[in-house]
Structure formats: C-alpha cells, structure tokens
Design a protein around this motif. Structure first.
Motif, PDB file in Angstrom:
ATOM      1  N   ASP A  32       5.135  -6.899   8.165  1.00 21.66           N
ATOM      2  CA  ASP A  32       6.521  -6.730   8.605  1.00 21.66           C
ATOM      3  C   ASP A  32       7.325  -5.830   7.678  1.00 21.66           C
ATOM      4  O   ASP A  32       8.159  -5.047   8.124  1.00 21.66           O
ATOM      5  N   SER A  33       7.080  -5.955   6.384  1.00 21.03           N
ATOM      6  CA  SER A  33       7.935  -5.271   5.424  1.00 21.03           C
ATOM      7  C   SER A  33       7.296  -4.077   4.725  1.00 21.03           C
ATOM      8  O   SER A  33       7.977  -3.341   4.017  1.00 21.03           O
ATOM      9  N   LEU A  34       5.981  -3.898   4.889  1.00 19.84           N
ATOM     10  CA  LEU A  34       5.338  -2.754   4.250  1.00 19.84           C
ATOM     11  C   LEU A  34       3.965  -2.503   4.828  1.00 19.84           C
ATOM     12  O   LEU A  34       3.378  -3.358   5.493  1.00 19.84           O
ATOM     13  N   TRP A  35       3.487  -1.283   4.577  1.00 19.10           N
ATOM     14  CA  TRP A  35       2.082  -0.933   4.827  1.00 19.10           C
ATOM     15  C   TRP A  35       1.365  -0.962   3.495  1.00 19.10           C
ATOM     16  O   TRP A  35       1.937  -0.587   2.459  1.00 19.10           O
ATOM     17  N   MET A  36       0.112  -1.425   3.483  1.00 16.50           N
ATOM     18  CA  MET A  36      -0.643  -1.473   2.229  1.00 16.50           C
ATOM     19  C   MET A  36      -2.112  -1.187   2.486  1.00 16.50           C
ATOM     20  O   MET A  36      -2.608  -1.321   3.610  1.00 16.50           O
ATOM     21  N   ASN A  37      -2.787  -0.761   1.437  1.00 18.37           N
ATOM     22  CA  ASN A  37      -4.224  -0.489   1.508  1.00 18.37           C
ATOM     23  C   ASN A  37      -4.878  -1.072   0.269  1.00 18.37           C
ATOM     24  O   ASN A  37      -4.468  -0.766  -0.859  1.00 18.37           O
ATOM     25  N   ARG A  38      -5.874  -1.906   0.472  1.00 19.40           N
ATOM     26  CA  ARG A  38      -6.525  -2.625  -0.624  1.00 19.40           C
ATOM     27  C   ARG A  38      -7.643  -1.821  -1.279  1.00 19.40           C
ATOM     28  O   ARG A  38      -8.336  -2.338  -2.166  1.00 19.40           O
ATOM     29  N   HIS A  39      -7.847  -0.589  -0.841  1.00 20.12           N
ATOM     30  CA  HIS A  39      -8.940   0.241  -1.344  1.00 20.12           C
ATOM     31  C   HIS A  39      -8.382   1.447  -2.105  1.00 20.12           C
ATOM     32  O   HIS A  39      -7.227   1.831  -1.907  1.00 20.12           O
ATOM     33  N   PRO A  40      -9.189   2.076  -2.947  1.00 21.72           N
ATOM     34  CA  PRO A  40      -8.759   3.347  -3.526  1.00 21.72           C
ATOM     35  C   PRO A  40      -8.519   4.356  -2.399  1.00 21.72           C
ATOM     36  O   PRO A  40      -9.373   4.533  -1.531  1.00 21.72           O
ATOM     37  N   VAL A  41      -7.372   4.978  -2.385  1.00 27.87           N
ATOM     38  CA  VAL A  41      -6.978   5.867  -1.289  1.00 27.87           C
ATOM     39  C   VAL A  41      -7.128   7.328  -1.703  1.00 27.87           C
ATOM     40  O   VAL A  41      -7.259   7.636  -2.897  1.00 27.87           O
ATOM     41  N   PRO A  42      -7.125   8.246  -0.737  1.00 29.63           N
ATOM     42  CA  PRO A  42      -7.223   9.663  -1.085  1.00 29.63           C
ATOM     43  C   PRO A  42      -6.101  10.098  -2.031  1.00 29.63           C
ATOM     44  O   PRO A  42      -5.008   9.523  -2.042  1.00 29.63           O
ATOM     45  N   ARG A  43      -6.372  11.115  -2.822  1.00 31.30           N
ATOM     46  CA  ARG A  43      -5.401  11.592  -3.811  1.00 31.30           C
ATOM     47  C   ARG A  43      -4.082  11.976  -3.143  1.00 31.30           C
ATOM     48  O   ARG A  43      -4.061  12.436  -2.007  1.00 31.30           O
ATOM     49  N   PHE A  44      -3.016  11.756  -3.859  1.00 27.19           N
ATOM     50  CA  PHE A  44      -1.645  12.025  -3.448  1.00 27.19           C
ATOM     51  C   PHE A  44      -1.082  10.971  -2.485  1.00 27.19           C
ATOM     52  O   PHE A  44       0.079  11.064  -2.089  1.00 27.19           O
ATOM     53  N   TYR A  45      -1.885   9.976  -2.104  1.00 27.96           N
ATOM     54  CA  TYR A  45      -1.413   8.952  -1.174  1.00 27.96           C
ATOM     55  C   TYR A  45      -1.197   7.635  -1.907  1.00 27.96           C
ATOM     56  O   TYR A  45      -1.908   7.304  -2.852  1.00 27.96           O
ATOM     57  N   TRP A  76      -2.697   4.096  -9.220  1.00 34.39           N
ATOM     58  CA  TRP A  76      -2.294   3.943  -7.827  1.00 34.39           C
ATOM     59  C   TRP A  76      -0.789   3.750  -7.766  1.00 34.39           C
ATOM     60  O   TRP A  76      -0.150   3.417  -8.757  1.00 34.39           O
ATOM     61  N   SER A  77      -0.222   3.994  -6.586  1.00 41.04           N
ATOM     62  CA  SER A  77       1.235   4.057  -6.500  1.00 41.04           C
ATOM     63  C   SER A  77       1.782   3.265  -5.325  1.00 41.04           C
ATOM     64  O   SER A  77       1.063   2.898  -4.394  1.00 41.04           O
ATOM     65  N   VAL A  78       3.103   3.020  -5.395  1.00 41.70           N
ATOM     66  CA  VAL A  78       3.867   2.334  -4.357  1.00 41.70           C
ATOM     67  C   VAL A  78       5.053   3.213  -3.999  1.00 41.70           C
ATOM     68  O   VAL A  78       5.802   3.654  -4.885  1.00 41.70           O
ATOM     69  N   LYS A  79       5.232   3.468  -2.717  1.00 43.66           N
ATOM     70  CA  LYS A  79       6.398   4.227  -2.259  1.00 43.66           C
ATOM     71  C   LYS A  79       7.474   3.229  -1.841  1.00 43.66           C
ATOM     72  O   LYS A  79       7.360   2.561  -0.817  1.00 43.66           O
ATOM     73  N   ASP A  80       8.511   3.138  -2.659  1.00 41.58           N
ATOM     74  CA  ASP A  80       9.651   2.266  -2.402  1.00 41.58           C
ATOM     75  C   ASP A  80      10.634   3.070  -1.543  1.00 41.58           C
ATOM     76  O   ASP A  80      11.473   3.802  -2.057  1.00 41.58           O
ATOM     77  N   SER A  81      10.524   2.917  -0.245  1.00 42.96           N
ATOM     78  CA  SER A  81      11.233   3.790   0.695  1.00 42.96           C
ATOM     79  C   SER A  81      12.746   3.646   0.633  1.00 42.96           C
ATOM     80  O   SER A  81      13.467   4.536   1.098  1.00 42.96           O
ATOM     81  N   PHE A  82      13.231   2.540   0.080  1.00 41.44           N
ATOM     82  CA  PHE A  82      14.672   2.274   0.086  1.00 41.44           C
ATOM     83  C   PHE A  82      15.259   2.191  -1.327  1.00 41.44           C
ATOM     84  O   PHE A  82      16.434   1.846  -1.489  1.00 41.44           O
TER      85      PHE A  82
END
Length: 247
Positions: A32-45, A76-82
């Motif tokens: 409901d409040s975010l999208w997440m990925n539990r795996h190493p993601v492609p660079r820049f994401y 790894w990073s988190v995009k805090d959209s707000f």
C-alpha cells in the motif's frame, strides 16, 4: 479519491523500476505504501520507492527494516518520494535530492524544436544496444559497454513504454525513456548535449506526446536539467530524496 500528482508520479516511477527488475528475472512487490525488491537490483535502481506520504511512514520503515534484515549485499538505496523519512538512524545517508515534475498535455511549439534532430522510437535489439551505448556516454562507434546490459531486449515488447533516440545524421546524440501508467506518462533518463538543450527537450516531449496524446507527463530532475524542464513547460511539484546504505 484521485491520487495526487506526486502519488501518480511516484507510482509511475515505481512501476518502471519493477518493469526493469522483472526483465532481469527479479520482480519486486507492491504494498500500500511502497514498492520494494528483496533482491540485488540493476545499477542505478532503488530497492524501495515510497508511494504515499508521512501518514504511512511507520509501515514504510517496517518494510525498509525487513530489507535490512534480509542482508542485501553491497550498496542499496531507498527513494523517499515525499521527503518524509529520516533513515539516518538505520544507517542510510542522503545520496541526492531532486524535484518531481508535472507537465500538462499542452503541445510543443514547432519553432522550439531543431529540424536537424530526428527523434525516433527504438524498434529492435541492435538499436537498443546502440541506444544503451549512447546512454552510457560511450563513443558512438562502440557497440557494447563494459557494464552488463541494463536495458534488455524483452523491454521492447510492451507498447506502454519505449526508448527514444535523437539522431543527428546517423549518430545518436540524445536519449530518453517514456512509460505510460494509469493516466500519466513518465519521461526519464533524458540525456542531451549541453548545447541546444532546450530544443532537445522540446523534440523529446513532442515525440512522446505523439505516441501518448492527451496524457500529462511526469518525472523528476535536479540541477541544471531542472531549469531546462521548467522552460519546457514542466511544473515543479515537491522534492524527493534518495537514501543509500553502504554494504
């Protein structure tokens, strides 16, 4: 209730992140409040993109803590959209801040574009490889980059998104990505030469509008590109913040 403009922009961005991850065989999860990925993601994401404001901060932090508990390797990073989270106590540092943008579906004036530049949609695998070489900033005569492919051919199959290339003669001189979700179209990964920047943006917008007529455009920018976007008709909405955790 209709989502706010920022919520629409954030969701558009999260869906694109998920599309890229799925193309690499590592789909994420929408909550409901975010999208997440539990795996190493492609660079820049990022591994998480928040989809709502501080009203859901506790749930967002709980999901981010779950990612911490999974011991993701590397950075790894988190995009805090707000711009509503403080992740310093969890070991994150601010990587950068940027501003969400919104452009109503108003046409581009023909005189704002450069007739010497031809914007077109990438159609095949070889074109996509050439596009990514240009996107990486490598010399145009190189057919591959040292980094693993980020944008794989499977991404060409969906009509809701596409890769744009600006040609001058036979060389790609600028690139962008467009993805349609719900009632908006995200425009991202816009890389243009420093000279004639405004004309490149105008040509890109006109090409996206031709494929997705009547849709508002969303995205985010920072630094000098933010000013270029505003001159191209984008309205500033609200800042976002990207947090990084070093592994």
């Amino acid at each position: 209730m209709m989502p706010s403009r920022i919520e629409q922009a954030a969701r558009n961005n999260a869906i694109w992140c998920d599309i890229v991850c799925r193309a690499h065989g590592i789909p994420g999860e929408f909550h409901d409040s975010l999208w997440m990925n539990r795996h190493p993601v492609p660079r820049f994401y990022s591994n998480a993109v928040t989809l709502s404001d501080q009203r859901n901060a506790l749930a967002q932090v709980a999901h981010i803590q779950a990612l911490l508990d999974s011991d993701l390797p590397g950075n790894w990073s988190v995009k805090d959209s707000f711009c509503t989270l403080d992740l310093a106590d969890l070991g994150f540092q601010v990587l950068f801040e940027a501003t969400w943008l919104w452009r109503a579906p108003a046409p581009i004036a023909p005189h704002d574009t450069d007739p010497r530049i031809r914007w077109t949609w990438v159609r095949g695998e070889s074109e996509l490889a050439e596009w990514e070489t240009a996107w990486n900033g490598a010399p145009a005569n190189l057919s591959a980059t040292k980094e693993p492919r980020l944008f794989v051919p499977a991404l060409l199959a969906d009509p809701d998104f596409g890769f744009l290339a600006a040609y001058q003669d036979k060389a790609i001189v600028a690139v962008a990505i467009a993805n349609r979700t719900d009632s908006v179209v995200g425009v991202s990964n816009i890389f243009t030469p420093a000279a004639g920047n405004d004309a490149f943006w105008a040509g890109c917008i006109a090409t996206v509008q031709d494929r997705f007529p009547g849709f508002p455009l969303v995205g985010y920018q920072r630094g000098p590109e933010l000013e270029v976007a505003q001159r191209a008709g984008f309205e500033r909405l609200q800042d976002l913040r990207v947090w990084i955790r070093h592994g």
